[in-house]
Design a protein around this motif. Structure first.
Motif, short mmCIF file in Angstrom:
data_model
loop_
_atom_site.label_atom_id
_atom_site.label_comp_id
_atom_site.label_asym_id
_atom_site.label_seq_id
_atom_site.Cartn_x
_atom_site.Cartn_y
_atom_site.Cartn_z
N PHE A 33 -30.39 -17.25 -26.54
CA PHE A 33 -31.83 -17.52 -26.40
C PHE A 33 -32.33 -17.13 -25.02
O PHE A 33 -33.24 -17.75 -24.47
N TYR A 34 -31.74 -16.08 -24.47
CA TYR A 34 -32.17 -15.51 -23.19
C TYR A 34 -32.90 -14.22 -23.52
O TYR A 34 -32.29 -13.24 -23.94
N SER A 35 -34.20 -14.22 -23.33
CA SER A 35 -35.05 -13.14 -23.88
C SER A 35 -34.75 -11.76 -23.29
O SER A 35 -35.07 -10.75 -23.90
N LYS A 36 -34.13 -11.69 -22.10
CA LYS A 36 -33.83 -10.39 -21.50
C LYS A 36 -32.54 -9.78 -22.05
O LYS A 36 -32.22 -8.64 -21.72
N SER A 38 -30.00 -8.09 -24.78
CA SER A 38 -30.11 -7.23 -25.96
C SER A 38 -29.61 -7.95 -27.21
O SER A 38 -29.74 -7.43 -28.32
N ARG A 39 -29.03 -9.13 -27.03
CA ARG A 39 -28.53 -9.92 -28.15
C ARG A 39 -29.41 -11.15 -28.42
O ARG A 39 -28.99 -12.07 -29.13
N TYR A 40 -30.58 -11.14 -27.85
CA TYR A 40 -31.52 -12.26 -28.04
C TYR A 40 -31.90 -12.41 -29.51
O TYR A 40 -32.12 -11.43 -30.22
N VAL A 41 -31.97 -13.66 -29.95
CA VAL A 41 -32.48 -13.95 -31.30
C VAL A 41 -33.62 -14.95 -31.20
O VAL A 41 -33.61 -15.84 -30.35
N THR A 42 -34.60 -14.79 -32.05
CA THR A 42 -35.70 -15.75 -32.11
C THR A 42 -35.19 -17.04 -32.75
O THR A 42 -34.21 -17.02 -33.51
N PRO A 43 -35.83 -18.16 -32.47
CA PRO A 43 -35.42 -19.40 -33.13
C PRO A 43 -35.47 -19.30 -34.65
O PRO A 43 -34.62 -19.88 -35.33
N GLU A 44 -36.43 -18.57 -35.16
CA GLU A 44 -36.55 -18.44 -36.61
C GLU A 44 -35.33 -17.74 -37.21
O GLU A 44 -34.76 -18.20 -38.20
N VAL A 74 -36.22 -24.88 -29.26
CA VAL A 74 -35.14 -24.29 -30.05
C VAL A 74 -34.41 -25.36 -30.84
O VAL A 74 -34.13 -25.20 -32.03
N LEU A 75 -34.10 -26.48 -30.19
CA LEU A 75 -33.38 -27.56 -30.87
C LEU A 75 -34.17 -28.13 -32.04
O LEU A 75 -33.59 -28.58 -33.03
#
Length: 211
Positions: A33-36, A38-44, A74-75
């Motif tokens: 959940f680190y937006s920078k 390349s493996r970032y995922v949205t909470p959805e 996120v939680l």
């Protein structure tokens, strides 16, 4: 018979990859959940991935110096079993969410066992410490190893080894360090965030060879 080293595969971005990883025998997946990253995922998307996991496979949420409200958001959406903090978060920050947590430590320049013990003492409620090859406070996922010989054989709480692990070196890594768990991302990928089923299976097979 020695206990099998636990395995977490981090940077999971799809339900299909989560299912491949679970079927291969991994104990946990990591959701970034680190937006920078390349493996970032949205909470959805993360919620769909976490809910697809079979019993006894844990979902771990990775944060790096996120605002507390971001972690809470996120939680509220994702059924996470563990939190993993990679930045300069204090123990007070990590503990406020009433969830078990891991604290990451960048090992770049960290060659003193006493310094490692001192760092660990700052987080008395951490379930384990993830040691990676990056600089302290920086993001992981560098794909680089560090000198495993610098890790002490006995620590006050379990160590999770990360940084540059892949199918052809994980066996050596486990036998050299005796760590409780290993954490892999880049080493089992076809491209950033996309896991390679053959690499995942090979990685797990080599973990089992340490028994």
């Amino acid at each position: 018979m020695r206990q099998r080293c636990r395995v977490k595969v981090c940077g999971v971005t799809s339900v299909s990859d989560a299912q491949i990883i679970s079927a291969a025998g991994a104990d946990a997946i990591g959701l970034v959940f680190y937006s920078k990253s390349s493996r970032y995922v949205t909470p959805e998307r993360a919620a769909l991935i976490a809910k697809s996991l079979p019993p006894f496979v844990a979902s771990v949420g990775l944060f790096l110096d996120a605002e507390a409200d971001v972690v809470r958001s996120v939680l509220a959406q994702v059924p996470l079993n563990l939190l993993q903090f990679h930045g300069s978060e204090t123990a007070e920050f990590c503990e406020q969410f009433n969830k078990p947590y891991l604290k990451a430590l960048g090992m770049l320049g960290m060659t003193d066992a006493d310094a490692l013990a001192s760092y660990m003492a700052q987080y008395p409620q951490a379930q384990a410490f993830l040691v990676d090859s990056h600089a302290p406070g920086a993001a992981g996922g560098t794909g680089k190893t560090f000198d495993w010989q610098t890790l002490p054989k006995h620590t006050m709480r379990p160590l999770i080894l990360a940084g540059g692990l892949k199918p052809d070196n994980v066996q050596e890594a486990i036998l050299t360090t005796g760590v409780y768990a290993v954490d892999v991302s880049t080493g089992v990928e076809a491209s950033p965030g996309i896991k390679d089923p053959m690499k995942v299976q090979a990685f797990m097979q080599n973990v089992y060879k340490t028994l």
